[in-house]
Design an enzyme around this catalytic site. Structure first.
Site, PDB file in Angstrom:
ATOM      1  N   CYS A  88      10.660 -14.974 -31.281  1.00  0.00           N
ATOM      2  CA  CYS A  88      10.060 -16.042 -31.581  1.00  0.00           C
ATOM      3  C   CYS A  88      10.726 -16.841 -30.579  1.00  0.00           C
ATOM      4  O   CYS A  88      10.843 -16.543 -29.449  1.00  0.00           O
ATOM      5  CB  CYS A  88      10.470 -16.624 -32.845  1.00  0.00           C
ATOM      6  SG  CYS A  88      11.982 -16.513 -33.341  1.00  0.00           S
TER       7      CYS A  88
ATOM      8  N   ARG B 141       2.204 -22.234 -28.199  1.00  0.00           N
ATOM      9  CA  ARG B 141       3.500 -22.107 -27.542  1.00  0.00           C
ATOM     10  C   ARG B 141       3.545 -20.489 -26.852  1.00  0.00           C
ATOM     11  O   ARG B 141       4.113 -20.633 -25.904  1.00  0.00           O
ATOM     12  CB  ARG B 141       4.727 -22.150 -28.685  1.00  0.00           C
ATOM     13  CG  ARG B 141       5.099 -23.441 -29.015  1.00  0.00           C
ATOM     14  CD  ARG B 141       6.287 -23.520 -30.165  1.00  0.00           C
ATOM     15  NE  ARG B 141       7.404 -23.019 -29.547  1.00  0.00           N
ATOM     16  CZ  ARG B 141       8.422 -22.702 -30.313  1.00  0.00           C
ATOM     17  NH1 ARG B 141       8.805 -22.840 -31.474  1.00  0.00           N
ATOM     18  NH2 ARG B 141       9.549 -22.218 -29.574  1.00  0.00           N
TER      19      ARG B 141
END
Length: 283
Positions: free
Chosen positions: A240, A183
């Site tokens: 995040c 990611r």
């Protein structure tokens, strides 16, 4: 008073105590109802349930129509009311747990500190550690007397997207991204339609804070792990995908004796929603 982690053995003698509150934070990003379904099947005796999407998050769009991320912080007073509904007072020892290595429990831990409550810890090893110890489970949802907790002001720092953008020009703070490496590199379109990371950010996958058994690494090991990423905790920003797992890194820093880092609550989901903000892909 427990302020970072608590073991299952240390929690067990207190689960009947009226001034202790245990909160089940199990969640599944792909199935928002899975956490409550698991809670209904069985949970730590006397534990209440917190839903990440509703109890621990606010509206995704602000009053100005701007997207605030997938899990933006709720209004402070709204969160205080949620805590009162759970029977939490100003001196209540709160213990948060999940079944994901603290991935979601750390969010509640950080949010309680956000409103000035110090007596909060994450169950080290989560539900698995509790069950391995043979401690009591239940299917009953407890009813608690309304709590009286007040907002004492934040013990933690947050930064906005504008502040993160400004920091790109001056480089005074380092951004640490808690997402998995694929990611971070921009290779997971399912989780991140706009892939990549904030330019200059470093990657610290939250699961790297854990031992193979799901418990947190020792303080000295965590401190050594973060040494190459964070020179000065007060000059670090944790982010995040949506401001949830970043709290795991913040908890790990506290365990390591490195307090003071800030949370970017909107995180990548907010940052990447504005095409004018710069994006970096790759390692």
């Amino acid at each position: 008073m427990y302020t970072t982690l608590i073991s299952a053995a240390d929690l067990a003698p207190h689960i009947d105590s009226p001034n202790w509150a245990v909160i089940d934070c199990r969640h599944d990003l792909a199935d928002p109802q899975a956490g409550h379904a698991g809670y209904a099947i069985g949970h730590i005796s006397h534990a209440l349930f917190a839903h990440v999407d509703t109890d621990l998050s606010g509206p995704k769009f602000g009053a100005d129509g701007a997207f605030r991320g997938r899990h933006p912080l709720p209004d402070r007073e709204t969160f205080i009311e949620t805590l009162r509904h759970w029977g939490i007072n100003g001196d209540t020892q709160v213990v948060a747990y999940d079944a994901h290595g603290g991935m979601f429990a750390a969010r509640l831990w950080w949010m309680l500190r956000w409103v000035g409550h110090q007596q909060v810890a994450v169950l080290d090893g989560g539900l698995a550690a509790w069950q391995a110890g043979g401690f009591p489970m239940s299917t009953e949802a407890p009813i608690r007397e309304r709590g009286t907790i007040m907002d004492r002001g934040p013990l933690v720092e947050t930064v906005s997207a504008a502040e993160v953008l400004q920091n790109l020009a001056i480089g005074a703070r380092v951004v640490i991204d808690a997402r998995a490496a694929d990611r971070f590199r921009g290779e997971n379109e399912t989780m991140d339609p706009v892939g990549g990371h904030i330019p200059g950010a470093k990657n610290r996958f939250f699961k790297d804070n854990l031992q193979p058994d799901g418990r947190f690494k020792a303080a000295a090991e965590l401190k050594a792990d973060f040494a190459g990423l964070v020179a000065e905790p007060a000059a670090a920003i944790m982010q995040c995908g949506s401001g949830v797992t970043a709290c795991h890194n913040l908890l790990a820093l506290e365990v390591a004796g490195l307090p003071g880092a800030a949370l970017y609550p909107g995180s990548w989901s907010e940052w990447s929603s504005d095409p004018s903000r710069p994006v970096h892909t790759g390692a």
